[in-house]
Design an enzyme around this catalytic site. Structure first.
Site, PDB file in Angstrom:
ATOM      1  N   ARG A 199       0.838  -1.200   0.000  1.00 53.38           N
ATOM      2  CA  ARG A 199       0.000   0.000   0.000  1.00 53.38           C
ATOM      3  C   ARG A 199       0.877   1.256   0.000  1.00 53.38           C
ATOM      4  NH1 ARG A 199      -3.322   2.242   4.923  1.00 53.38           N
ATOM      5  NH2 ARG A 199      -4.736   3.711   3.919  1.00 53.38           N
ATOM      6  N   HIS A 253       0.680   4.295  -2.656  1.00 49.41           N
ATOM      7  CA  HIS A 253       0.450   5.676  -2.240  1.00 49.41           C
ATOM      8  C   HIS A 253       1.620   6.584  -2.608  1.00 49.41           C
ATOM      9  CE1 HIS A 253      -3.026   5.093   0.855  1.00 49.41           C
ATOM     10  NE2 HIS A 253      -3.141   4.288  -0.178  1.00 49.41           N
ATOM     11  N   ASN A 295      -3.209   8.516   4.287  1.00 48.56           N
ATOM     12  CA  ASN A 295      -1.971   7.936   4.811  1.00 48.56           C
ATOM     13  C   ASN A 295      -1.909   7.849   6.340  1.00 48.56           C
ATOM     14  OD1 ASN A 295      -0.811   7.515   2.262  1.00 48.56           O
ATOM     15  ND2 ASN A 295      -0.083   9.634   2.171  1.00 48.56           N
ATOM     16  N   HIS A 306      -6.073  -5.895  -2.403  1.00 52.75           N
ATOM     17  CA  HIS A 306      -6.975  -5.968  -1.247  1.00 52.75           C
ATOM     18  C   HIS A 306      -7.229  -7.404  -0.808  1.00 52.75           C
ATOM     19  CE1 HIS A 306      -8.914  -1.741  -2.097  1.00 52.75           C
ATOM     20  NE2 HIS A 306      -7.648  -1.677  -1.711  1.00 52.75           N
TER      21      HIS A 306
END
Length: 329
Positions: free
Chosen positions: A65, A69, A96, A194
């Site tokens: 992740r 990001h 975040n 996910h």
């Protein structure tokens, strides 16, 4: 006054220079970039992950992740790692605030600095760590060409505006992915991350209690799944701390289970459900579910490689930060 021939030549020269610049930037990302400057760099990273990820397998999802990001704000330049005393860095942005793994990456950076000072970028560490963490938990591997350099600008507003929130509808997802040069297939495949990891009630509570001014519960969410969440997990709109599996029953296995749940209207986030509202993305999901895990791994790897090249800084662009959390290091 310039003749048409001179103008044509000038245009050709400008276009040629631009193409050359693009190609040189692309070429500077290469496999084994540190072969001479820091030959053990990738082994140091993979060894650290192998030594620690089994004690904290839940860290794999946050590390992938983090890569995601990072790349969605100013490209894959390690700017997500920068800490700000004024609270205006990327890591201070809402998307975040639940991000983990900053200390883990900083420890890897410290190991590399001892062996090869000012050589391995934080951006490359994020990219390699994401891949190695997924592999360590039984997920797919993918090629990670290196040579990224670090940025020194980290902006909270940019992170808020560019990272797709879990409340995204299809239009928002398509726009934010397109901004990064990623297509609808990439959107579906990267959402497949996910399949591992957890989230919090705060990321989906509105789907259960406050979806719109006319409907309290999101009608795109399976009613039995919603009832179970209300009874056993997110018992109120104000629950911001309870942990939820994004792929219940299979949150530590990198597999196709996530997509099966999405088709059953049991994707945790609105952004998961949004994937079924477009015929193109729905077809990709059905093709994945009806295919093999091996095929999914291969396709996922391809999209991860593509994302890892988003707006990278190479060559003379960017810097090599000595501390990932400090912009001026």
């Amino acid at each position: 006054m310039k003749t048409m021939t001179q103008l044509n030549i000038a245009v050709v020269v400008v276009v040629t220079v631009l193409i050359g610049m693009l190609r040189s930037s692309e070429a500077q990302l290469q496999m084994n970039f540190y072969a001479k400057s820091c030959p053990n760099a990738e082994k140091i990273i993979s060894d650290h992950i192998q030594n620690h990820i089994h004690n904290g397998p839940s860290l794999a999802a946050p590390l992938i992740r983090m890569h995601f990001h990072d790349c969605f704000v100013r490209g894959c330049d390690g700017s997500v790692l920068i800490n700000s005393t004024s609270g205006n860095a990327e890591r201070d942005a809402p998307p975040n605030l639940t991000l983990r793994g900053f200390g883990f990456v900083e420890r890897i950076k410290a190991l590399l600095e001892k062996v090869c000072p000012k050589t391995v970028s934080c951006a490359d560490i994020i990219a390699l760590t994401a891949r190695d963490a997924v592999v360590a938990t039984g997920g797919p591997s993918w090629s990670v060409p290196t040579g990224r350099r670090d940025g020194r600008i980290s902006n909270k507003t940019e992170a808020t505006n560019n990272i797709p929130p879990p409340t995204s509808n299809f239009t928002t997802l398509q726009r934010l992915f397109k901004n990064q040069g990623l297509n609808l297939k990439d959107l579906v495949l990267l959402s497949g991350a996910h399949t591992i990891g957890v989230s919090h009630c705060s990321s989906m509570n509105t789907r259960l209690y406050n979806f719109s001014t006319t409907v309290k519960q999101d009608p795109s969410l399976d009613s039995q799944y919603a009832a179970n969440l209300k009874a056993n997990k997110c018992k109120s709109l104000n629950d911001n701390s309870t942990i939820l599996e994004m792929d219940p029953g299979s949150s530590r296995s990198f597999d196709l289970s996530y997509y099966r749940l999405v088709l059953k209207r049991r994707g945790l986030f609105q952004s998961d459900s949004a994937l079924t509202t477009n015929s193109a993305t729905l077809k990709v999901i059905n093709d994945l579910v009806n295919g093999s895990e091996k095929k999914f791994f291969k396709a996922f790897a391809k999209s991860m490689e593509k994302m890892g090249r988003v707006k990278v800084k190479t060559g003379s662009a960017g810097v090599i930060r000595t501390r990932c959390s400090v912009a001026g290091s």
